[in-house]
Design a protein around this motif. Structure first.
Motif, PDB file in Angstrom:
ATOM      1  N   ASP A  59      11.430  12.704 -20.182  1.00 42.94           N
ATOM      2  CA  ASP A  59      10.647  11.418 -19.791  1.00 42.94           C
ATOM      3  C   ASP A  59      11.687  10.346 -20.001  1.00 42.94           C
ATOM      4  O   ASP A  59      11.842   9.402 -19.285  1.00 42.94           O
ATOM      5  N   LEU A  60      12.613  10.084 -21.214  1.00 35.78           N
ATOM      6  CA  LEU A  60      13.717   9.020 -21.200  1.00 35.78           C
ATOM      7  C   LEU A  60      14.520   9.024 -19.837  1.00 35.78           C
ATOM      8  O   LEU A  60      14.716   7.740 -19.730  1.00 35.78           O
ATOM      9  N   GLU A  61      14.667   9.859 -19.553  1.00 39.55           N
ATOM     10  CA  GLU A  61      15.555   9.834 -18.142  1.00 39.55           C
ATOM     11  C   GLU A  61      14.934   9.017 -16.938  1.00 39.55           C
ATOM     12  O   GLU A  61      15.539   8.263 -16.408  1.00 39.55           O
ATOM     13  N   ILE A  62      13.660   9.304 -17.144  1.00 34.69           N
ATOM     14  CA  ILE A  62      12.989   8.620 -16.076  1.00 34.69           C
ATOM     15  C   ILE A  62      12.538   7.159 -16.352  1.00 34.69           C
ATOM     16  O   ILE A  62      12.751   6.189 -15.475  1.00 34.69           O
ATOM     17  N   LYS A  63      12.458   6.914 -17.741  1.00 30.93           N
ATOM     18  CA  LYS A  63      12.282   5.720 -18.383  1.00 30.93           C
ATOM     19  C   LYS A  63      13.577   4.840 -17.948  1.00 30.93           C
ATOM     20  O   LYS A  63      13.564   3.525 -17.379  1.00 30.93           O
ATOM     21  N   ILE A  64      14.754   5.362 -18.219  1.00 29.43           N
ATOM     22  CA  ILE A  64      15.992   4.668 -18.015  1.00 29.43           C
ATOM     23  C   ILE A  64      16.176   4.495 -16.607  1.00 29.43           C
ATOM     24  O   ILE A  64      16.584   3.221 -16.032  1.00 29.43           O
ATOM     25  N   MET A  65      15.992   5.254 -15.672  1.00 25.95           N
ATOM     26  CA  MET A  65      15.971   4.861 -14.417  1.00 25.95           C
ATOM     27  C   MET A  65      14.978   3.749 -13.957  1.00 25.95           C
ATOM     28  O   MET A  65      15.371   3.131 -12.908  1.00 25.95           O
TER      29      MET A  65
ATOM     30  N   THR B 153       0.869  -1.122  -0.010  1.00 25.37           N
ATOM     31  CA  THR B 153      -0.080  -0.082  -0.136  1.00 25.37           C
ATOM     32  C   THR B 153       1.070   1.120  -0.121  1.00 25.37           C
ATOM     33  O   THR B 153       1.533   1.428   0.926  1.00 25.37           O
ATOM     34  N   VAL B 154       0.897   2.172  -1.000  1.00 22.10           N
ATOM     35  CA  VAL B 154       1.435   3.423  -1.106  1.00 22.10           C
ATOM     36  C   VAL B 154       0.567   4.453  -0.431  1.00 22.10           C
ATOM     37  O   VAL B 154      -0.515   4.653  -0.965  1.00 22.10           O
ATOM     38  N   ARG B 155       0.956   5.192   0.618  1.00 24.49           N
ATOM     39  CA  ARG B 155       0.178   5.871   1.143  1.00 24.49           C
ATOM     40  C   ARG B 155       0.591   7.536   0.763  1.00 24.49           C
ATOM     41  O   ARG B 155       1.365   8.208   1.110  1.00 24.49           O
ATOM     42  N   GLY B 156      -0.179   7.791  -0.629  1.00 28.05           N
ATOM     43  CA  GLY B 156      -0.070   9.034  -1.231  1.00 28.05           C
ATOM     44  C   GLY B 156       0.285   8.948  -2.563  1.00 28.05           C
ATOM     45  O   GLY B 156      -0.059   8.040  -3.084  1.00 28.05           O
ATOM     46  N   SER B 157       0.580   9.783  -3.375  1.00 26.06           N
ATOM     47  CA  SER B 157       0.566  10.080  -4.808  1.00 26.06           C
ATOM     48  C   SER B 157       1.894   9.810  -5.375  1.00 26.06           C
ATOM     49  O   SER B 157       3.003   9.569  -4.732  1.00 26.06           O
ATOM     50  N   THR B 158       2.061   8.969  -6.542  1.00 28.69           N
ATOM     51  CA  THR B 158       3.197   8.508  -7.077  1.00 28.69           C
ATOM     52  C   THR B 158       3.335   9.158  -8.281  1.00 28.69           C
ATOM     53  O   THR B 158       2.647   9.623  -9.060  1.00 28.69           O
ATOM     54  N   GLY B 159       4.648   9.231  -8.784  1.00 26.33           N
ATOM     55  CA  GLY B 159       5.434   9.736  -9.986  1.00 26.33           C
ATOM     56  C   GLY B 159       5.082   8.783 -11.077  1.00 26.33           C
ATOM     57  O   GLY B 159       4.084   8.041 -11.236  1.00 26.33           O
ATOM     58  N   TYR B 160       6.377   8.827 -12.170  1.00 23.56           N
ATOM     59  CA  TYR B 160       6.165   7.930 -13.185  1.00 23.56           C
ATOM     60  C   TYR B 160       6.170   6.487 -12.846  1.00 23.56           C
ATOM     61  O   TYR B 160       6.834   6.049 -11.913  1.00 23.56           O
ATOM     62  N   TYR B 161       5.613   5.356 -13.523  1.00 23.55           N
ATOM     63  CA  TYR B 161       5.883   4.063 -13.790  1.00 23.55           C
ATOM     64  C   TYR B 161       5.751   3.340 -12.310  1.00 23.55           C
ATOM     65  O   TYR B 161       6.471   2.463 -12.263  1.00 23.55           O
ATOM     66  N   CYS B 162       4.771   3.812 -11.482  1.00 20.20           N
ATOM     67  CA  CYS B 162       4.567   2.964 -10.239  1.00 20.20           C
ATOM     68  C   CYS B 162       4.136   1.661 -10.807  1.00 20.20           C
ATOM     69  O   CYS B 162       3.315   1.516 -11.699  1.00 20.20           O
TER      70      CYS B 162
END
Ligand SMILES: Cc1cc2nc3c(=O)[nH]c(=O)nc-3n(C[C@H](O)[C@H](O)[C@H](O)COP(=O)(O)O)c2cc1C
Lengths: 229, 416
Positions: free
Chosen positions: B209-215, A52-61
């Motif tokens: 975005d690519l930087e985050i994708k690579i990460m 459970t993640v308590r809060g908002s997430t950035g990219y690709y969670c």
């Protein structure tokens, strides 16, 4: 319950602890606090655990998730559950662009709205959105099911392959080669199951949806379709 | 009638017979020409460069006695497990789908025996290839066909494909004849459709975005794997700089001569920059960022011989990749099949309808009758031989220039 303070311990420590859980484990319940929109939270998990993640997430969670159930008690940034293999991801808030992109299996539930390109290139995942979805959703979607209780934006299902799309509200426009299709009993049964698993059975009935799919006219090069290529 | 000389028939330099034939083909079919291979027109290339050799001010190394090393490290910037290859000539990504399973196996065998890496392609990783490749680079393409975390973890490096030299700005293409049951299953597509891969990645756009994708890819693989970014020759200075900024360990730069399995002829011939023009710009970008040799540069597009390898390296590349040449080494376009090429309306060394899946040599096909003709063990041995020859040639040049490692070749060894 394992509580992990992301703000204190950092992303690398979180993901390496989660990756260490291979196969069966008795540490099945995890809580991540202070996510603060970090990227790639719980990406690449491969164990039947509940996070459970308590809060908002950035990219690709939850990127490439296998087996795990991941609950986001907030909103999710772009590419949540991208390329998910199996398991379940449930977002209480909204999801940004490309939710469930290229997902191959499992279930993604978005209780708020999803932005553009929801389910882009999906390859077997099931996605249930309680709210509405943005433009170019299900672009080049190959297989799996996308269920939308609200409305869909422009160019739904553009260049669609075999994915099935069910929308309850209005569709602003259909993309190239996407058409409305007849709802047969097997589709109603499928939808009933998806609504149940998507925690939406009390919000909508299968009969209220329309089904969209591929006209399969762009499957092979044909001069008469040149304007669509 | 007088005996005045007549004007002999004269063909137009603009409307050549080939141009006219294409107009007629287009008028009859209504669809652009699709083919495999690289640019066929004449372009500035490595042939336009020469080495100087030793002289009074530079002394050479003894051809057979003094060492000239050839190894290369790739992925030393961030990866916990960088790659070490014996030779700086790698096998470029070519899809299973475009190539048969046995052809992929042969590439793995040949590369492994020669001490180098091979690369997957659009369509995912096959057992043939993983099993036979000591070092395997796994491509991360816009289509994401077959992409999964297990293969990400069992590869040796990840290559994020932004573009290809043959078609910067275009996606893959695999026509129905080649979508066999196995290819369809791996790609999760209906059998027999004309498949056109996406040209943009589905879940990122632009360098931030690519930087985050690579990460994310690093996180999924626990920062072990080197991450390459492959770009087509278009804006090499900026694209190289942006790839470095996005966190690449290695930049793979493919010039417009680079081969493809299938693309519109107009794309192959009219879009992109020759590799010769690309390399100095990419090297300049790396130097300007203080990253030359820290982020490694692999270049490709029309590399045929040890001389091409040495020239690419003298211009500042760390390694090269070969596609077309590797296929020819395996037996593609071999005159032994001439009778069959004739039946297909072509001739050996000109056959490029790879997308039709009827390759007489059994390499660019999914037809079991055809690919049975191809022996992966023999093919692998031929590829190994060819890679060894290229390496020996490059060493010959390097020694003549007084260099004890191929990496010590530099622009001053060239006649410019
Ligand atoms: C048959 C064939 C298939 C290819 N498939 C891919 C692919 O799947 N992904 C990719 O990035 N490049 C692909 N390429 C391009 C190669 O990776 C490489 O950039 C190119 O072949 C280099 O130029 P060369 O052929 O002149 O050596 C393919 C090339 C060929 C000839």
């Amino acid at each position: 319950m394992q509580t992990f303070d992301l703000g204190k311990e950092g992303l690398r420590a979180l993901n390496s602890s989660l990756h260490a859980l291979k196969g069966q484990t008795n540490m099945t319940a995890w809580e991540v606090i202070n996510p603060k929109g970090a990227h790639a939270i719980a990406a690449g998990v491969d164990a039947p655990v509940d996070i459970t993640v308590r809060g908002s997430t950035g990219y690709y969670c939850a990127g490439m998730n296998k087996q795990a159930t991941i609950r986001i008690k907030g909103s999710a940034g772009p590419g949540v559950a991208e390329n998910m293999m199996s398991g379940t991801v449930i977002i209480d808030g909204n999801a940004s662009q490309y939710a469930g992109a290229t997902g191959r299996g499992g279930l993604l539930v978005i209780k708020g709205n999803a932005s553009s390109r929801c389910g882009v290139s999906m390859k077997g995942i099931d996605i249930v959105v309680h709210g509405s979805i943005g433009h170019m959703s299900a672009f080049m979607a190959q297989s799996g099911n996308l269920v939308v209780l609200g409305d869909a934006g422009d160019a739904l299902g553009d260049s669609l392959y075999e994915a099935r799309l069910f929308v309850r509200g209005s569709v602003k426009s259909l993309g190239a080669d996407c058409i409305q299709k007849e709802m047969r009993p097997e589709h109603l049964a499928l939808l009933a199951d998806l609504l149940k698993r998507g925690e939406a059975a009390d919000k909508a009935r299968p009969e209220e949806f329309k089904r969209y799919g591929s006209a399969r006219k762009l499957y092979n090069f044909n001069i008469d379709n040149a304007s669509s290529y | 009638m007088t005996d005045l000389p007549r004007t002999p028939p004269r063909f137009s330099a603009t409307f050549t017979p080939a141009v006219n034939a294409e107009i007629r083909r287009a008028a009859a079919s209504g669809i652009y020409d699709i083919r495999g291979g690289g640019t066929k027109r004449h372009l500035p290339h490595f042939d336009d460069l020469l080495f100087l050799g030793a002289s009074i001010s530079r002394y050479p190394l003894e051809g057979y006695r003094e060492k000239c090393a050839t190894d290369v490290w790739l992925g030393t910037r961030f990866a916990k497990k960088p790659i070490h290859l014996d030779i700086p000539i790698t096998i470029a990504g070519m899809s299973f789908g475009a190539l048969s399973g046995p052809a992929k196996e042969a590439l793995g065998r040949g590369a492994t025996e020669a001490g180098t890496s091979t690369t997957t392609g659009d369509g995912g990783m096959t057992e043939e290839e993983r099993g036979h490749s000591r070092t395997l680079v796994y491509q991360y393409l816009p289509s994401r066909y077959g992409m999964n975390p297990d293969d990400l973890r069992r590869c040796d490096a990840i290559e994020v494909v932004v573009g290809q030299g043959a078609k910067p700005g275009g996606g893959g293409m695999l026509l129905g004849q080649k979508i066999s049951d196995r290819v369809a299953m791996m790609r999760n597509l209906p059998k027999g459709i004309d498949q056109r891969s996406a040209c943009r990645h589905p879940d990122w756009t632009g360098p931030d975005d690519l930087e985050i994708k690579i990460m994310e890819l690093r996180e999924i693989t626990d920062w072990e794997k080197p991450i390459y970014v492959k770009i087509g020759g278009a804006r090499p200075y900026y694209d190289t700089a942006l790839a470095v900024k996005a966190g690449a360990d290695v930049v793979v730069l493919d010039g417009m001569q680079g081969g493809t399995a299938a693309t519109q002829d107009v794309f192959i011939e009219h879009v992109g920059m020759p590799i010769l023009a690309c390399i100095p710009q990419a090297v300049k970008a790396l130097q300007d960022l203080g990253m030359h040799r820290k982020v490694q540069l692999i270049v490709s597009g029309g590399i045929r011989s040890g001389a091409d390898v040495a020239k690419a390296m003298a211009l500042g590349a760390d390694a090269v990749a070969i596609g077309t040449a590797a296929l020819i080494a395996l037996g593609d376009n071999d005159p032994v099949w001439e009778e069959e090429y004739q039946k297909l309306g072509t001739t050996a060394d000109a056959y490029d309808d790879w997308h039709e899946g009827r390759d007489p040599a059994g390499i660019t096909t999914q037809d079991p009758e055809l690919y049975k003709r191809f022996d992966p063990v023999l093919g692998g041995r031929r590829l190994k031989n060819y890679l060894k020859v290229m390496t020996l040639e490059a060493q010959t040049i390097a020694r003549a220039c007084g260099k004890n490692h191929l990496h010590n070749l530099d622009p001053r060894t060239l006649c410019r």
